[in-house]
Write a protein that holds these residues in place. Sequence first.
Motif, short mmCIF file in Angstrom:
data_model
loop_
_atom_site.label_atom_id
_atom_site.label_comp_id
_atom_site.label_asym_id
_atom_site.label_seq_id
_atom_site.Cartn_x
_atom_site.Cartn_y
_atom_site.Cartn_z
N ASN A 1 4.18 9.95 -9.83
CA ASN A 1 3.43 10.33 -11.04
C ASN A 1 2.96 11.77 -10.94
OD1 ASN A 1 3.75 7.87 -12.34
ND2 ASN A 1 1.89 7.01 -11.46
N ASP A 2 2.45 12.17 -9.77
CA ASP A 2 2.01 13.55 -9.57
C ASP A 2 3.18 14.52 -9.75
OD1 ASP A 2 -0.58 12.75 -9.06
OD2 ASP A 2 -0.41 12.91 -6.88
N LEU A 3 4.34 14.15 -9.21
CA LEU A 3 5.52 15.01 -9.35
C LEU A 3 5.98 15.11 -10.80
CD1 LEU A 3 7.54 14.02 -6.15
CD2 LEU A 3 6.46 16.23 -6.63
N HIS A 4 5.87 14.02 -11.56
CA HIS A 4 6.22 14.06 -12.99
C HIS A 4 5.29 15.01 -13.74
CE1 HIS A 4 9.52 11.28 -13.19
NE2 HIS A 4 8.82 10.29 -12.67
N ARG A 5 3.98 14.95 -13.42
CA ARG A 5 3.02 15.86 -14.07
C ARG A 5 3.35 17.31 -13.70
NH1 ARG A 5 -0.46 11.56 -12.97
NH2 ARG A 5 -1.21 12.46 -11.03
N LEU A 6 3.65 17.55 -12.44
CA LEU A 6 4.01 18.89 -12.00
C LEU A 6 5.28 19.37 -12.70
CD1 LEU A 6 3.62 21.34 -10.14
CD2 LEU A 6 4.86 20.08 -8.36
N GLU A 7 6.24 18.49 -12.85
CA GLU A 7 7.48 18.83 -13.54
C GLU A 7 7.19 19.27 -14.98
OE1 GLU A 7 11.81 16.74 -14.34
OE2 GLU A 7 10.01 15.49 -14.47
N GLN A 8 6.32 18.54 -15.68
CA GLN A 8 5.99 18.88 -17.06
C GLN A 8 5.32 20.24 -17.15
OE1 GLN A 8 3.68 15.46 -18.18
NE2 GLN A 8 5.48 14.30 -18.85
N VAL A 9 4.38 20.49 -16.25
CA VAL A 9 3.68 21.78 -16.25
C VAL A 9 4.66 22.91 -15.98
CG1 VAL A 9 1.98 23.18 -14.99
CG2 VAL A 9 1.43 20.82 -15.65
N LEU A 10 5.53 22.72 -15.01
CA LEU A 10 6.51 23.76 -14.69
C LEU A 10 7.50 23.99 -15.83
CD1 LEU A 10 7.21 23.04 -10.91
CD2 LEU A 10 6.05 25.04 -11.88
N GLU A 11 7.90 22.92 -16.50
CA GLU A 11 8.79 23.06 -17.66
C GLU A 11 8.12 23.90 -18.75
OE1 GLU A 11 9.98 19.16 -18.98
OE2 GLU A 11 11.66 19.09 -17.58
N GLU A 12 6.84 23.61 -19.00
CA GLU A 12 6.10 24.37 -20.02
C GLU A 12 6.00 25.84 -19.63
OE1 GLU A 12 2.27 22.54 -20.65
OE2 GLU A 12 3.19 20.59 -21.12
N LEU A 13 5.73 26.11 -18.36
CA LEU A 13 5.60 27.49 -17.92
C LEU A 13 6.92 28.24 -17.99
CD1 LEU A 13 3.17 27.07 -14.88
CD2 LEU A 13 2.68 28.19 -17.06
N VAL A 14 8.01 27.57 -17.60
CA VAL A 14 9.33 28.20 -17.67
C VAL A 14 9.69 28.48 -19.13
CG1 VAL A 14 11.80 27.78 -17.29
CG2 VAL A 14 10.16 27.32 -15.45
N THR A 15 9.37 27.55 -20.02
CA THR A 15 9.65 27.76 -21.45
C THR A 15 8.84 28.95 -21.97
OG1 THR A 15 10.17 25.44 -21.77
CG2 THR A 15 9.57 26.69 -23.75
N ALA B 1 0.84 -1.20 0.00
CA ALA B 1 0.00 0.00 0.00
C ALA B 1 0.87 1.25 0.00
CB ALA B 1 -0.94 0.00 1.21
N LYS B 2 1.95 1.23 0.77
CA LYS B 2 2.87 2.37 0.80
C LYS B 2 3.56 2.54 -0.55
CE LYS B 2 4.65 5.77 2.99
NZ LYS B 2 3.77 6.84 3.43
N LEU B 3 3.93 1.44 -1.17
CA LEU B 3 4.57 1.49 -2.49
C LEU B 3 3.62 2.12 -3.51
CD1 LEU B 3 6.91 0.79 -4.38
CD2 LEU B 3 5.92 -1.51 -4.60
N ALA B 4 2.36 1.74 -3.47
CA ALA B 4 1.38 2.32 -4.40
C ALA B 4 1.24 3.82 -4.16
CB ALA B 4 0.02 1.63 -4.23
N SER B 5 1.24 4.23 -2.91
CA SER B 5 1.16 5.65 -2.56
C SER B 5 2.38 6.41 -3.07
CB SER B 5 1.03 5.79 -1.05
OG SER B 5 1.14 7.12 -0.65
N VAL B 6 3.55 5.83 -2.90
CA VAL B 6 4.79 6.46 -3.37
C VAL B 6 4.77 6.59 -4.89
CG1 VAL B 6 7.28 6.08 -3.63
CG2 VAL B 6 6.20 5.80 -1.39
N ARG B 7 4.34 5.56 -5.57
CA ARG B 7 4.27 5.62 -7.05
C ARG B 7 3.29 6.69 -7.52
NH1 ARG B 7 4.68 -0.89 -7.98
NH2 ARG B 7 6.96 -0.95 -8.09
N GLU B 8 2.18 6.83 -6.82
CA GLU B 8 1.20 7.85 -7.16
C GLU B 8 1.81 9.25 -6.99
OE1 GLU B 8 -3.01 9.28 -5.31
OE2 GLU B 8 -2.76 7.12 -5.61
N LYS B 9 2.55 9.44 -5.90
CA LYS B 9 3.20 10.73 -5.67
C LYS B 9 4.25 11.01 -6.74
CE LYS B 9 2.48 10.76 -0.70
NZ LYS B 9 3.09 10.61 0.62
#
Length: 136
Positions: free
Chosen positions: A99-113, A89-97
């Motif tokens: 994935n959320d961080l990867h999405r945030l990274e993409q959004v921030l990269e787009e905004l910085v660009t 259950a903890k592993l699933a939670s970590v993987r979800e986080k």
Amino acid sequence: MVMNENHTIGQLAKTAGVNVETIRYYERRGLIRQPPKPAEGYRTYPNATLARILFIKRAQELGFTLEEINNLLSLGESHCSEIQELAEAKLASVREKINDLHRLEQVLEELVTKCRTNPDNAACPIVESLQPDPRQ
């Protein structure tokens, strides 16, 4: 690390690398037991308490909450499959986080660009993206 048989709360805190208040907090949460106070002198904590605090710290470093750690400690003598369920259950939670961080990274990269290529220095695309939509 030389381990005394018993530790005062100050010695325990220093040896474990935590604050005295952390030990008291763990006692209030039921993660460790407070030893009885002798008629004279100070309470002393056995090496088992030190080992338990070190376990708690390590589990926290791995991202487990105190509630999850309490569950792990209560399952300490249980069958491995029960502990495995908590870990999965903890592993699933970590993987979800992650994935959320990867999405945030993409959004921030787009905004910085957008900001780097913005010809209008007065209107920042990053600030504009955070503004509420007036049409809603």
